[in-house]
Design a protein around this motif. Sequence first.
Motif, PDB file in Angstrom:
ATOM      1  N   LEU A 331       0.833  -1.215   0.000  1.00 50.51           N
ATOM      2  CA  LEU A 331       0.000   0.000   0.000  1.00 50.51           C
ATOM      3  C   LEU A 331       0.863   1.258   0.000  1.00 50.51           C
ATOM      4  CD1 LEU A 331      -2.950  -0.948   2.394  1.00 50.51           C
ATOM      5  CD2 LEU A 331      -2.751  -1.295  -0.060  1.00 50.51           C
ATOM      6  N   ASP A 332       1.924   1.242   0.796  1.00 51.75           N
ATOM      7  CA  ASP A 332       2.799   2.431   0.811  1.00 51.75           C
ATOM      8  C   ASP A 332       3.410   2.659  -0.570  1.00 51.75           C
ATOM      9  OD1 ASP A 332       2.253   3.238   3.333  1.00 51.75           O
ATOM     10  OD2 ASP A 332       4.222   2.814   4.185  1.00 51.75           O
ATOM     11  N   ASN A 333       3.695   1.584  -1.267  1.00 52.38           N
ATOM     12  CA  ASN A 333       4.209   1.738  -2.631  1.00 52.38           C
ATOM     13  C   ASN A 333       3.147   2.354  -3.543  1.00 52.38           C
ATOM     14  OD1 ASN A 333       6.985   1.036  -3.398  1.00 52.38           O
ATOM     15  ND2 ASN A 333       6.554  -0.839  -2.254  1.00 52.38           N
ATOM     16  N   LEU A 334       1.905   1.925  -3.394  1.00 52.08           N
ATOM     17  CA  LEU A 334       0.837   2.517  -4.227  1.00 52.08           C
ATOM     18  C   LEU A 334       0.726   4.013  -3.955  1.00 52.08           C
ATOM     19  CD1 LEU A 334      -2.058  -0.133  -4.156  1.00 52.08           C
ATOM     20  CD2 LEU A 334      -0.543   0.445  -6.072  1.00 52.08           C
ATOM     21  N   VAL A 335       0.793   4.377  -2.676  1.00 54.61           N
ATOM     22  CA  VAL A 335       0.714   5.799  -2.305  1.00 54.61           C
ATOM     23  C   VAL A 335       1.869   6.567  -2.959  1.00 54.61           C
ATOM     24  CG1 VAL A 335       0.902   7.423  -0.371  1.00 54.61           C
ATOM     25  CG2 VAL A 335      -0.555   5.396  -0.160  1.00 54.61           C
ATOM     26  N   ALA A 336       3.045   5.925  -3.019  1.00 54.81           N
ATOM     27  CA  ALA A 336       4.228   6.583  -3.604  1.00 54.81           C
ATOM     28  C   ALA A 336       4.210   6.519  -5.137  1.00 54.81           C
ATOM     29  CB  ALA A 336       5.495   5.925  -3.069  1.00 54.81           C
ATOM     30  N   GLY A 337       3.162   5.912  -5.696  1.00 57.03           N
ATOM     31  CA  GLY A 337       3.056   5.851  -7.159  1.00 57.03           C
ATOM     32  C   GLY A 337       3.740   4.644  -7.776  1.00 57.03           C
ATOM     33  N   ASN A 338       4.091   3.665  -6.948  1.00 55.74           N
ATOM     34  CA  ASN A 338       4.734   2.442  -7.474  1.00 55.74           C
ATOM     35  C   ASN A 338       3.788   1.253  -7.345  1.00 55.74           C
ATOM     36  OD1 ASN A 338       7.312   3.753  -7.719  1.00 55.74           O
ATOM     37  ND2 ASN A 338       7.441   3.612  -5.489  1.00 55.74           N
ATOM     38  N   THR A 339       3.826   0.398  -8.335  1.00 51.22           N
ATOM     39  CA  THR A 339       3.053  -0.840  -8.232  1.00 51.22           C
ATOM     40  C   THR A 339       4.032  -1.980  -8.038  1.00 51.22           C
ATOM     41  OG1 THR A 339       1.401   0.049  -9.711  1.00 51.22           O
ATOM     42  CG2 THR A 339       1.405  -2.334  -9.427  1.00 51.22           C
ATOM     43  N   VAL A 340       3.865  -2.696  -6.939  1.00 41.45           N
ATOM     44  CA  VAL A 340       4.705  -3.892  -6.738  1.00 41.45           C
ATOM     45  C   VAL A 340       3.803  -5.116  -6.753  1.00 41.45           C
ATOM     46  CG1 VAL A 340       6.593  -2.781  -5.475  1.00 41.45           C
ATOM     47  CG2 VAL A 340       4.579  -3.562  -4.208  1.00 41.45           C
ATOM     48  N   ASN A 341       4.360  -6.229  -7.183  1.00 38.74           N
ATOM     49  CA  ASN A 341       3.668  -7.536  -7.163  1.00 38.74           C
ATOM     50  C   ASN A 341       2.361  -7.542  -7.946  1.00 38.74           C
ATOM     51  OD1 ASN A 341       5.732  -8.247  -5.503  1.00 38.74           O
ATOM     52  ND2 ASN A 341       4.472  -8.999  -3.820  1.00 38.74           N
ATOM     53  N   ARG A 342       2.341  -6.880  -9.097  1.00 37.86           N
ATOM     54  CA  ARG A 342       1.134  -6.942  -9.918  1.00 37.86           C
ATOM     55  C   ARG A 342       1.008  -8.337 -10.536  1.00 37.86           C
ATOM     56  NH1 ARG A 342      -1.119  -3.163 -14.946  1.00 37.86           N
ATOM     57  NH2 ARG A 342      -3.140  -4.228 -14.974  1.00 37.86           N
ATOM     58  N   ILE A 343      -0.198  -8.867 -10.521  1.00 36.76           N
ATOM     59  CA  ILE A 343      -0.460 -10.166 -11.146  1.00 36.76           C
ATOM     60  C   ILE A 343      -1.115  -9.893 -12.497  1.00 36.76           C
ATOM     61  CG2 ILE A 343      -1.715 -12.363 -10.964  1.00 36.76           C
ATOM     62  CD1 ILE A 343       0.577 -11.986  -8.881  1.00 36.76           C
ATOM     63  N   ARG A 344      -0.473 -10.365 -13.550  1.00 35.43           N
ATOM     64  CA  ARG A 344      -0.952 -10.086 -14.903  1.00 35.43           C
ATOM     65  C   ARG A 344      -0.964 -11.393 -15.681  1.00 35.43           C
ATOM     66  NH1 ARG A 344      -3.720  -8.214 -17.657  1.00 35.43           N
ATOM     67  NH2 ARG A 344      -3.530  -6.596 -19.229  1.00 35.43           N
ATOM     68  N   VAL A 345      -2.121 -11.773 -16.160  1.00 31.22           N
ATOM     69  CA  VAL A 345      -2.225 -13.002 -16.950  1.00 31.22           C
ATOM     70  C   VAL A 345      -2.180 -12.598 -18.426  1.00 31.22           C
ATOM     71  CG1 VAL A 345      -3.676 -15.012 -17.475  1.00 31.22           C
ATOM     72  CG2 VAL A 345      -3.628 -14.076 -15.143  1.00 31.22           C
TER      73      VAL A 345
END
Length: 365
Positions: A331-345
């Motif tokens: 969540l802190d990464n999302l707030v900072a504008g970063n996406t971590v651990n995105r799941i993409r099929v």
Amino acid sequence: MAAALKIDEFNLLDDGECDARIAAAKQILGKRLCILGHHYQRNEVFKHADFTGDSLKLSQLASKTDADFIVFCGVHFMAEVADILTDGKRTVILPDLAAGCSMADMANLVKVNKCWAELSEILDPDQTVTPVTYINSAADLKAFCGRHGGIVCTSSNARAVLEWSFARREKVLFFPDQHLGRNTAKKMGIPLEQMIVWDFTKPLGGNTPEQIKAAKMILWRGFCSVHQMFQPAHIDAFRQRVPHGKVISHPENALAVCEASDYVGSTEYILRVVRASAPGEHWLVGTELNLVNRLADEMKDKGVTVEFMSPTVCMCSTMFRTDPQHLAWTLDNLVAGNTVNRIRVPEEVAKPARAALDLMLEVVD
Ligand code: 13P
Ligand code: SF4
């Protein structure tokens, strides 16, 4: 966009500090964020979820949310389903990528393709066999079902899905959980003699061509390592000790456990049934420990006793991977504008997988 925050720094925070960060991030992200939590999540994570549910409910919620970010506190296949059902239009995040499902890993595309090829030596599977995958499976197996006229099921709609399947083709190949397949088919009146187990380590799954031709249900030899801990002897001992008690189990349990239980159903069903009980009732519950402990605490105030079925502690270790540290980090990464651990099929997998999932959702509605 700032550099991504590192998980190592969050691993040093205590749960209280993580709680504060999670609450602050939720406040900032507001309606852009939706946190989904499966019933097996530990309390420290579960309490932060906007919505909780079983696999079916969570996939329906994921398909309907308008949030930009879906943070899935569950396991990998659930996050994949959310990505598939939202057409990649939402950002789906799994706080810890190691949160898998050992049962889902018991089937893979290479082995299922081999099984299909072996079945093709004996019959024409695309005419006679509906492949049905439990939602606890990788996206490429859902895609396999989509490509071969098959469908997905969850623990709460397996019967409706099997009825749909048998209305189209005479046999079902059910993977990866043999128990959900066997329990559901048996309740539908299919005799055990018409069910075979497919052991992928053996030619023809360890069956003769005659056995395959005679079978209605071909059950993949997979199981849940948590639910295999529960035994009929636990139920017998409980009934001796608490003659007025009732027993409720998840359908991932072995047939003998399900048949010795008074009620069998998904995690959402278990919660619904036990929550409807009157004061003085006493339950033995055969499913994951975090759910049972939380339910026991909730029902204590209502004068209802809830006990865990196994004398030994057994949690889903992969569900347990998601901790407040990973949630705060995400969540802190999302707030900072970063996406971590995105799941993409990838779309070539997502498209046929979506077809099989959409069919399931149509059968349920
Ligand atoms: P439910 O769909 O019943 O929540 O089950 C999911 C699961 O993984 C059970 O082990
Ligand atoms: Fe998979 Fe069993 Fe854990 Fe459910 S409880 S996620 S089936 S390992």
